[in-house]
Design a protein around this motif. Structure first.
Motif, PDB file in Angstrom:
ATOM      1  N   ASN A  75       0.937  -1.301  -0.126  1.00  0.00           N
ATOM      2  CA  ASN A  75      -0.174  -0.038   0.101  1.00  0.00           C
ATOM      3  C   ASN A  75       0.625   1.295  -0.008  1.00  0.00           C
ATOM      4  O   ASN A  75       0.575   2.229  -0.448  1.00  0.00           O
ATOM      5  CB  ASN A  75      -0.858  -0.036   1.209  1.00  0.00           C
ATOM      6  N   SER A  76       2.129   1.169   0.666  1.00  0.00           N
ATOM      7  CA  SER A  76       2.991   2.359   0.481  1.00  0.00           C
ATOM      8  C   SER A  76       3.508   2.519  -0.752  1.00  0.00           C
ATOM      9  O   SER A  76       3.592   3.510  -1.202  1.00  0.00           O
ATOM     10  CB  SER A  76       4.159   2.172   1.418  1.00  0.00           C
ATOM     11  N   LYS A  78       1.799   1.559  -3.491  1.00  0.00           N
ATOM     12  CA  LYS A  78       0.598   2.112  -4.306  1.00  0.00           C
ATOM     13  C   LYS A  78       0.430   3.690  -4.168  1.00  0.00           C
ATOM     14  O   LYS A  78       0.330   4.366  -5.071  1.00  0.00           O
ATOM     15  CB  LYS A  78      -0.591   1.624  -3.859  1.00  0.00           C
ATOM     16  N   VAL A  79       0.778   4.375  -2.715  1.00  0.00           N
ATOM     17  CA  VAL A  79       0.753   5.684  -2.537  1.00  0.00           C
ATOM     18  C   VAL A  79       1.822   6.173  -3.596  1.00  0.00           C
ATOM     19  O   VAL A  79       1.812   7.608  -4.133  1.00  0.00           O
ATOM     20  CB  VAL A  79       0.827   5.910  -1.256  1.00  0.00           C
ATOM     21  N   ILE A 195      -3.266   6.512  -5.003  1.00  0.00           N
ATOM     22  CA  ILE A 195      -3.098   7.136  -4.080  1.00  0.00           C
ATOM     23  C   ILE A 195      -4.343   6.939  -3.226  1.00  0.00           C
ATOM     24  O   ILE A 195      -4.124   6.506  -1.939  1.00  0.00           O
ATOM     25  CB  ILE A 195      -2.927   8.494  -4.368  1.00  0.00           C
ATOM     26  N   GLY A 198      -4.412   3.316  -1.529  1.00  0.00           N
ATOM     27  CA  GLY A 198      -3.278   3.106  -0.498  1.00  0.00           C
ATOM     28  C   GLY A 198      -3.553   3.737   0.882  1.00  0.00           C
ATOM     29  O   GLY A 198      -3.242   3.077   1.719  1.00  0.00           O
ATOM     30  N   ILE A 199      -3.884   4.762   0.467  1.00  0.00           N
ATOM     31  CA  ILE A 199      -3.975   5.685   1.989  1.00  0.00           C
ATOM     32  C   ILE A 199      -5.168   5.119   2.766  1.00  0.00           C
ATOM     33  O   ILE A 199      -4.798   4.869   3.917  1.00  0.00           O
ATOM     34  CB  ILE A 199      -4.349   7.164   1.708  1.00  0.00           C
TER      35      ILE A 199
END
Length: 208
Positions: A75-76, A78-79, A195, A198-199
């Motif tokens: 997920n990091s 992804k951001v 973004i 992910g957030i």
């Protein structure tokens, strides 16, 4: 089957937008010799395409393993990947690309791998997108969908780069800019999705 084609179509459009073969072909021509022959550009197109296909499968197979080695959360990525894509999209929409003026005196065939294949075509945007798509894949069929979508785009890229001299004459600078800006809008929309996704996932993880 309907779900497969829907996913495949989304992946294919995403890869096409990020690759932006028409825009990249213009950048490639600005880096290659101005008097390049049809035979030489055929070789450049072949080497570039082969390189980005090999790079794809390396990332598809080992990408998540690299993340685990460094202890990074998907997920990091992804951001961060979304931010990279967003900057790329803004650059495409504004018509800015610092690589266009990057004149190199190396032989054309050497330029096919670096910098044309890597990092101009296969940069951080594609790297992040491939890993994210793989992470979201539920089974082997999904991996086939990702691979097929990418390879078809690689083949499209090959034919566009191979015929880039004629395409440039046909579309002109204005036509190429319009297509690149449209691709920039698609990449930007994809970036926002990455973004936000992910957030949200990271927030849930920290609050759990």
């Amino acid at each position: 089957m309907e779900s497969f084609f829907s996913t495949f179509l989304q992946e294919a459009i995403t890869f096409f937008a990020i690759m932006d073969p028409i825009g990249i072909s213009a950048i490639a021509l600005s880096i290659l010799s101005s008097n390049i022959t049809k035979s030489e550009i055929n070789k450049v197109a072949y080497k570039t395409t082969l390189t980005i296909i090999i790079a794809f499968f390396v990332v598809l197979i080992a990408g998540e393993f690299v993340l685990k080695i460094f202890g990074l959360d998907i997920n990091s990525l992804k951001v961060m990947g979304g931010l990279v894509l967003l900057l790329m999209a803004i650059s495409m929409i504004n018509g800015n690309n610092s690589l266009v003026s990057n004149k190199d005196r190396k032989p054309n065939e050497e330029l096919a791998i670096i910098p044309i294949a890597i990092p101009i075509v296969f940069g951080t945007g594609l790297f992040s997108t491939i890993i994210i798509f793989k992470h979201e894949a539920k089974d082997f069929i999904d991996l086939i969908s990702i691979s097929l979508a990418y390879c078809i785009n690689a083949i499209i890229f090959y034919f566009i780069l191979k015929n880039s001299i004629y395409i440039k004459k046909f579309l002109g600078v204005t036509g190429q800019n319009i297509i690149t800006k449209l691709m920039g809008l698609i990449v930007g929309a994809l970036a926002i999705q990455f973004i936000i996704s992910g957030i949200v996932a990271l927030t849930k993880g920290y609050l759990a």
